[in-house]
Design a protein around this motif. Structure first.
Motif, PDB file in Angstrom:
ATOM      1  N   ARG A 233     -48.682   5.478  24.768  1.00 24.78           N
ATOM      2  CA  ARG A 233     -47.492   4.959  24.172  1.00 24.78           C
ATOM      3  C   ARG A 233     -48.223   4.646  22.938  1.00 24.78           C
ATOM      4  O   ARG A 233     -49.133   3.791  22.518  1.00 24.78           O
ATOM      5  CB  ARG A 233     -46.631   4.357  24.562  1.00 24.78           C
ATOM      6  CG  ARG A 233     -45.303   5.058  26.219  1.00 24.78           C
ATOM      7  CD  ARG A 233     -44.847   5.236  25.647  1.00 24.78           C
ATOM      8  NE  ARG A 233     -43.847   5.021  24.751  1.00 24.78           N
ATOM      9  CZ  ARG A 233     -43.249   5.770  23.839  1.00 24.78           C
ATOM     10  NH1 ARG A 233     -43.320   6.896  24.144  1.00 24.78           N
ATOM     11  NH2 ARG A 233     -42.086   5.889  22.804  1.00 24.78           N
TER      12      ARG A 233
ATOM     13  N   HIS B 131     -43.863  13.378  20.994  1.00 34.48           N
ATOM     14  CA  HIS B 131     -42.855  12.649  21.034  1.00 34.48           C
ATOM     15  C   HIS B 131     -41.493  13.148  20.664  1.00 34.48           C
ATOM     16  O   HIS B 131     -41.642  13.819  18.962  1.00 34.48           O
ATOM     17  CB  HIS B 131     -43.270  11.121  20.442  1.00 34.48           C
ATOM     18  CG  HIS B 131     -43.638  10.501  21.548  1.00 34.48           C
ATOM     19  ND1 HIS B 131     -44.152  10.014  22.750  1.00 34.48           N
ATOM     20  CD2 HIS B 131     -45.408  10.386  21.207  1.00 34.48           C
ATOM     21  CE1 HIS B 131     -44.639   9.894  22.850  1.00 34.48           C
ATOM     22  NE2 HIS B 131     -45.721   9.026  22.321  1.00 34.48           N
TER      23      HIS B 131
ATOM     24  N   GLN C  84     -37.223   5.044  21.964  1.00 37.25           N
ATOM     25  CA  GLN C  84     -37.963   5.721  21.479  1.00 37.25           C
ATOM     26  C   GLN C  84     -38.317   6.430  23.508  1.00 37.25           C
ATOM     27  O   GLN C  84     -37.970   7.627  23.330  1.00 37.25           O
ATOM     28  CB  GLN C  84     -39.445   5.466  21.299  1.00 37.25           C
ATOM     29  CG  GLN C  84     -40.047   6.298  20.486  1.00 37.25           C
ATOM     30  CD  GLN C  84     -39.711   7.948  20.334  1.00 37.25           C
ATOM     31  OE1 GLN C  84     -39.551   7.061  18.711  1.00 37.25           O
ATOM     32  NE2 GLN C  84     -39.800   8.679  20.385  1.00 37.25           N
TER      33      GLN C  84
ATOM     34  N   ASP D 104     -37.159  10.352  24.139  1.00 36.23           N
ATOM     35  CA  ASP D 104     -38.676  11.132  24.625  1.00 36.23           C
ATOM     36  C   ASP D 104     -38.371  12.015  25.960  1.00 36.23           C
ATOM     37  O   ASP D 104     -38.538  12.926  26.002  1.00 36.23           O
ATOM     38  CB  ASP D 104     -39.839  10.140  24.587  1.00 36.23           C
ATOM     39  CG  ASP D 104     -40.524  10.367  23.729  1.00 36.23           C
ATOM     40  OD1 ASP D 104     -40.130  11.039  23.022  1.00 36.23           O
ATOM     41  OD2 ASP D 104     -41.494   9.478  23.717  1.00 36.23           O
TER      42      ASP D 104
ATOM     43  N   TRP E 192     -35.373  14.887  25.180  1.00 38.72           N
ATOM     44  CA  TRP E 192     -36.147  15.422  24.098  1.00 38.72           C
ATOM     45  C   TRP E 192     -37.018  16.725  24.975  1.00 38.72           C
ATOM     46  O   TRP E 192     -37.143  17.367  24.555  1.00 38.72           O
ATOM     47  CB  TRP E 192     -37.363  15.311  23.623  1.00 38.72           C
ATOM     48  CG  TRP E 192     -38.239  16.274  22.278  1.00 38.72           C
ATOM     49  CD1 TRP E 192     -38.846  16.816  22.219  1.00 38.72           C
ATOM     50  CD2 TRP E 192     -36.900  16.959  21.271  1.00 38.72           C
ATOM     51  NE1 TRP E 192     -39.360  17.609  21.268  1.00 38.72           N
ATOM     52  CE2 TRP E 192     -38.049  17.852  20.800  1.00 38.72           C
ATOM     53  CE3 TRP E 192     -36.128  15.839  20.485  1.00 38.72           C
ATOM     54  CZ2 TRP E 192     -37.660  18.213  18.778  1.00 38.72           C
ATOM     55  CZ3 TRP E 192     -35.715  17.549  19.110  1.00 38.72           C
ATOM     56  CH2 TRP E 192     -36.704  17.846  18.598  1.00 38.72           C
ATOM     57  N   THR E 193     -36.730  16.388  26.320  1.00 39.05           N
ATOM     58  CA  THR E 193     -38.108  16.993  27.407  1.00 39.05           C
ATOM     59  C   THR E 193     -37.424  18.601  27.294  1.00 39.05           C
ATOM     60  O   THR E 193     -36.508  19.379  26.755  1.00 39.05           O
ATOM     61  CB  THR E 193     -38.028  16.651  28.509  1.00 39.05           C
ATOM     62  OG1 THR E 193     -36.665  16.910  29.145  1.00 39.05           O
ATOM     63  CG2 THR E 193     -38.749  16.069  28.749  1.00 39.05           C
TER      64      THR E 193
ATOM     65  N   GLU F 198     -44.230   6.193  30.936  1.00 41.12           N
ATOM     66  CA  GLU F 198     -43.739   6.146  29.596  1.00 41.12           C
ATOM     67  C   GLU F 198     -43.700   4.490  29.379  1.00 41.12           C
ATOM     68  O   GLU F 198     -44.016   4.607  28.043  1.00 41.12           O
ATOM     69  CB  GLU F 198     -42.199   6.578  29.237  1.00 41.12           C
ATOM     70  CG  GLU F 198     -42.590   8.256  29.251  1.00 41.12           C
ATOM     71  CD  GLU F 198     -43.666   8.197  27.444  1.00 41.12           C
ATOM     72  OE1 GLU F 198     -43.293   8.272  26.354  1.00 41.12           O
ATOM     73  OE2 GLU F 198     -44.223   9.521  28.254  1.00 41.12           O
TER      74      GLU F 198
END
Length: 148
Positions: A49, A62, A106, A110, A113-114, A129
């Motif tokens: 990270r 990211h 964040q 993340d 967002w996958t 993460e």
């Protein structure tokens, strides 16, 4: 430069000490580093990270922080993010803990967002993460329902 303030006095007091210490410390560190063999050099882990160019979910970068990009270009991901945020906020209220302590924003972005949310093991993703065990135990089951 003399300002007459407390900060100037501290600078005048400690600057000579810093000038004496730092060159010696740097010289010793550089000499130690020069003695290392290439196999002893530290490697840069790009999955950690904090590095904006690092990779998550096996290849995706990211998630962006700008919600306008999410809403206009990735509506499914945006919807997942809104559901995940609602869950985190509810847990936050139930535990009387700030939502950013429950889980870093964040990390939530993340996760949402996958590319293949149904295939993500949420607990393992959170662990990778950097989430703590208590955070994973608190949110992973609820967030798993969002990503399915």
């Amino acid at each position: 430069m003399r300002m007459g303030g407390e900060q100037s006095k501290m600078y005048e007091r400690y600057a000579p000490i810093q000038r004496m210490v730092k060159p010696g410390v740097w010289k010793e560190t550089i000499l130690d580093a020069l003695q290392l063999k290439p196999t002893q050099w530290p490697s840069r882990d790009t999955t950690k990270r904090g590095d904006d160019r690092s990779l998550v979910d096996g290849g995706a970068t990211h998630a962006p922080k700008q919600m306008k990009a999410w809403k206009t270009h990735h509506p499914k991901r945006y919807e997942r993010l809104q559901q995940a945020r609602a869950i985190i906020n509810q847990i936050s209220q139930d535990t009387h803990t700030p939502s950013e302590i429950v889980l870093k924003p964040q990390i939530v972005r993340d996760l949402c967002w996958t590319d293949h949310p149904g295939r993500v093991d949420v607990a393992e993703f959170l662990r990778r993460e950097g989430a703590r065990d208590w955070q994973i135990g608190l949110v992973s089951a609820s967030l798993s329902r969002v990503t399915m």
